[in-house]
Design an enzyme around this catalytic site. Structure first.
Site, PDB file in Angstrom:
ATOM      1  N   PRO A  46       0.867  -1.156  -0.150  1.00  0.00           N
ATOM      2  CG  PRO A  46      -0.339  -1.098   2.231  1.00  0.00           C
ATOM      3  CD  PRO A  46       0.803  -1.967   1.249  1.00  0.00           C
TER       4      PRO A  46
ATOM      5  CG  HIS B 216       5.338  -2.566   5.514  1.00  0.00           C
ATOM      6  ND1 HIS B 216       6.590  -1.681   5.781  1.00  0.00           N
ATOM      7  CD2 HIS B 216       4.718  -2.373   6.483  1.00  0.00           C
ATOM      8  CE1 HIS B 216       6.267  -0.824   6.470  1.00  0.00           C
ATOM      9  NE2 HIS B 216       5.209  -1.170   7.271  1.00  0.00           N
TER      10      HIS B 216
END
Lengths: 137, 477
Positions: free
Chosen positions: B374, B400
């Site tokens: 994201p 991440h």
């Protein structure tokens, strides 16, 4: 020496600088700082009372446990501490009386997960005592 | 170790040589621009600190979304030898199994564009969000114990999802080794009312669409098509996980003293992997991991209901994948020519297993595990695929997310006087949140451009770009 607290720069989390005239004062200021951050400085009542006793591995650990205790009282019991009277005891223990507002969960507007041990400082200075603690948010 | 020297080793890697108490070198992935930011905070010091822990293997690794955390840096990866190594709650963090899942629908962007404003409100109502958000489901104490053992499988068994979902969740949504008896009463008290809720901070549920495909074969395998509508969920183990971490730190501080583990930072407190203290931590941590899997599974069900109610059957969602960000787990990796069982800590890092690995779902085995990255709510997110190079270099791990560059207070300052909801709406992004403060803290400028981060992973061959997703509606906690 006056007492107080302020946020200091930290990229991901909340870093707090605390100062007071003595070590017990640091613990009292820490409680106020946590409530201030949880509520964005809301004015709270002081009609409710809680008693806390804690023991740490040492005084730095005791400070982390104390802050987390204040957080848990807010999260689990809805008790927001407005002020605290702390008495430090031998062997890294404390007993404290907290005055604040009960059933006040709705006044919490920011999430603080936990106090951490990272760059934790608690030390006397020529003027009094100072501490630094990083809170995971 | 203060201000360790970062030596560029290749276009995308930087080394910290093993000096003093460091047992292995540090290895940071980044571009020159990213490393410039990294030098501004104390995260390289944290990489060096992790390298001092007993039994660490290879390198103390950090991904290009590295930033200053506590204990491990955020973006940190470290693997430990089964016999000599340790487990450290500071290498997992408070939000145990904070993670992301991605879903696809049968809808195209043009099918929903006129309904976005209404649907963003539907989504907001469907998912409990914000500080102290509570579950719409009431659990008994024995229900919670079942959740802690069964994870997402518990949610599916109770009607919150489909069996097929479990096939595409890391660890199939149920990590082994959970022991609810090792989870404190306080942790359970915190977790009981929160299952199926988003929380606050950087947690979100985001409706978006696929705006660019880089690897058509992998995209097809993942069910991603140009213009297709997607949903991404980011959340973790809520108060239960925070309390598990907090409780275990106390035990680990004592364990560190007991086993003579020298700590450069008390937040790195640890216990030998074979010790009873480590066993207690694994029992509790794995319980929190399962709680988080169940949490995301329940919210998936709520989103599915909202999507079907608004868009009919075409709004139904298939789960692409679900990955953990904060975890310590047993995996088998090739170390010095031998397959060895090691304990891999990922703190703000994603597993990124390459093609052919038995733990990659069968449907993706030829292309590699989906890696979900994201970005921020105003730009884009990426889907990558794990590679063999990751298996050889990073214990099968990737970045991440984007990684913060502004503190929350600086982000609030940058947002002061701006009408953020209107700004984002003008970009075609409908944001709903119970907290304008959270939205201010999460503005795009608070994060690195995730495209830069992903470029490093792709350029270094750790994870390859598959598709880019652009947000349309975002619920922030």
């Amino acid at each position: 020496m006056s007492r107080g607290f302020k946020s200091i720069e930290h990229t991901a989390d909340l870093a707090l600088a605390l100062w007071a005239e003595d070590e017990a004062g640091i613990f009292e200021v820490a409680a106020e700082a946590i409530t201030d951050n949880l509520t964005e400085g809301a004015t709270l009542g002081a009609e409710a009372r809680q008693r806390v006793t804690l023991r740490g591995l040492d005084h730095e650990d005791l400070l982390v446990r104390w802050i987390n205790e204040i957080l848990l009282l807010a999260i689990l019991d809805g008790f927001l501490t407005r002020r605290a009277s702390v008495r430090l005891l031998p062997e890294a223990a404390l007993e404290a009386t907290l005055w604040g507002e009960a059933e006040a969960s709705a006044r919490v507007v920011a999430e603080l997960k936990s106090a951490t041990y990272h760059h934790l400082e608690l030390a006397p200075t020529p003027e009094g005592w100072r501490a630094q603690v990083i809170i995971d948010v | 170790m203060k201000n360790p020297y970062l030596r560029q080793e290749s276009e995308y890697t930087w080394k910290i040589d093993a000096v003093g108490p460091m047992r292995v070198p540090g290895l940071i992935f980044g571009s020159e621009r990213i490393i410039e930011d990294v030098r501004q905070d104390r995260s390289p010091e944290q990489v060096a600190n992790v390298a001092t822990l007993p039994g660490i293997i290879g390198h103390s690794i950090a991904m290009p979304d590295i930033h200053w955390g506590y204990g491990f840096p955020i973006g940190g990866v470290a693997a430990f030898d089964e016999a000599e190594g340790v487990v450290s709650p500071g290498g997992v963090g408070y939000d145990i199994n904070c993670g992301v899942r991605l879903m696809t629908s049968g809808l195209q962007r043009e099918d929903i564009v006129d309904d976005l404003e209404r649907f963003s409100t539907d989504l907001y109502k469907a998912i409990p969000s914000g500080v102290g958000s509570k579950s719409p489901v009431s659990l008994s104490a024995s229900d919670l114990d079942e959740v802690l053992v069964e994870g997402a499988a518990w949610a599916v068994r109770k009607g919150y999802g489909r069996k097929a979902d479990l096939e595409v969740i890391e660890e199939r949504g149920q990590i082994r080794g959970a022991d609810p008896d090792k989870v404190s009463k306080r942790a359970k008290q915190r977790g009981l009312p929160q299952l199926g809720s988003l929380g606050s901070g950087n947690h979100f549920c985001e409706l978006g669409y696929v705006d660019e495909i880089y690897d058509p074969v992998a995209a097809a395998a993942f069910g991603l098509r140009q213009g297709g509508v997607t949903v991404m969920l980011h959340s973790g183990s809520r108060g239960l996980g925070y309390q598990v971490c907090d409780d275990s730190l106390r035990a680990m501080l004592e364990a560190s003293a007991k086993y003579g583990i020298k700590l450069p930072d008390r937040q790195l407190c640890a216990a030998p992997l074979g010790s009873p203290e480590a066993a207690d931590y694994f029992g509790a941590m794995n319980s929190a991991v399962n709680y988080a899997f169940a949490n995301r599974q329940m919210m998936t069900h709520f989103v599915r209901e909202a999507m079907r109610a608004r868009f009919g059957q075409a709004g139904d969602l298939d789960l692409v994948y679900d990955v953990c960000h904060n975890i310590a787990k047993w995996e088998t990796h090739l170390v010095e020519g031998q397959q060895r069982r090691v304990c891999v800590h990922r703190k703000g890092a994603t597993r990124a297993f390459g093609p052919g690995h038995a733990d990659v779902p069968r449907a993706y085995r030829e292309v590699g595990q989906p890696v979900l990255i994201p970005g921020d709510m105003g730009r884009y997110s990426f889907v990558l695929a794990g590679t063999q190079k990751a298996m050889e270099t990073t214990f099968g791990s990737s970045c991440h997310g984007a990684g913060r560059v502004l503190s929350r207070s600086k982000a609030r300052e940058a947002a002061k006087g701006r009408e953020l909801f209107k700004e984002l709406k003008a970009q075609g992004i409908y944001v709903r949140s119970p907290s304008p403060r959270t939205v201010a803290e999460e503005i795009s400028e608070a994060y690195k451009d995730v495209a830069d981060v992903v470029e490093v992973m792709d350029g270094a061959g750790i994870a390859r770009k598959v598709a880019r997703l652009v947000p349309l509606a975002v619920v922030k906690g």
